[in-house]
Design an enzyme around this catalytic site. Structure first.
Site, mmCIF file in Angstrom:
data_model
loop_
_atom_site.group_PDB
_atom_site.id
_atom_site.type_symbol
_atom_site.label_atom_id
_atom_site.label_comp_id
_atom_site.label_asym_id
_atom_site.label_seq_id
_atom_site.Cartn_x
_atom_site.Cartn_y
_atom_site.Cartn_z
ATOM 1 N N HIS A 74 0.858 -1.202 0.000
ATOM 2 C CA HIS A 74 0.000 0.000 0.000
ATOM 3 C C HIS A 74 0.881 1.236 0.000
ATOM 4 C CE1 HIS A 74 -2.953 2.957 1.672
ATOM 5 N NE2 HIS A 74 -3.807 2.219 0.996
ATOM 6 N N VAL A 80 2.444 3.909 2.223
ATOM 7 C CA VAL A 80 1.785 4.672 3.286
ATOM 8 C C VAL A 80 0.899 3.709 4.087
ATOM 9 C CG1 VAL A 80 1.767 6.874 2.044
ATOM 10 C CG2 VAL A 80 -0.202 5.361 1.866
#
Length: 174
Positions: A74, A80
């Site tokens: 992600h 993040v």
């Protein structure tokens, strides 16, 4: 139920995730990898911005292999922490508070009024602090619910806020 403490270390949080802290069928934290903090540095029935109690928890981010599961996917090339995981941590702490009070039942997120994300948590973030300020606790025969406000503080800066977090305890099914 174990004696109420003013703080809890990682091993205590794991015991809660296994259903050992508040007893079978009562509030539990998720186990890793979904457990989103390393320790609860303070919990109390008094204080907080509403004078009804508060919880403070900590998470070490930079250098923690425990968090690679979401940073790896992600997003590829732009890692993040998903914002929903920070929000879930605030719900986790609100439910923990209800169990800590001695209320019975299994915790469930019951809603949030408003969430704001100002910045992101990246692998370079060193330290996250979660703060939950309890607004009210309802404890009736039919309803056990906490309403709170929360903040996620990354490296000393408030980057997420959540208003009207609601967590309820539902009776255990036999």
């Amino acid at each position: 139920m174990a004696e109420r403490q003013a703080s809890y270390e990682f091993e205590d949080l794991l015991a809660c995730g296994r259903g050992e802290l508040f007893g079978p069928g009562n509030a539990q934290l998720p186990l890793p990898p979904m457990l989103m903090f390393d320790r609860i540095s303070h919990i109390g029935e008094e204080g907080g911005s509403h004078g009804k109690g508060h919880v403070v928890a900590e998470l070490k981010v930079a250098g923690s292999d425990r968090l690679n599961w979401f940073f790896d996917c992600h997003f590829q090339g732009d890692p993040v922490m998903p914002g929903c995981l920070g929000l879930d941590a605030l719900w986790q702490l609100t439910g923990f508070y209800l169990g800590w009070l001695g209320l019975t039942g299994r915790g469930r997120a019951a809603g949030v009024g408003e969430v704001n994300f100002k910045k992101e948590i990246t692998p370079q973030t060193k330290h996250v602090q979660y703060v939950v300020n309890v607004k009210r606790v309802i404890n009736t025969r039919k309803l056990k619910l906490a309403e709170a406000e929360g903040e996620l503080i990354a490296d000393g800066e408030v980057i997420y806020t959540a208003r009207n977090l609601r967590v309820l305890l539902k009776a255990s099914e036999s």
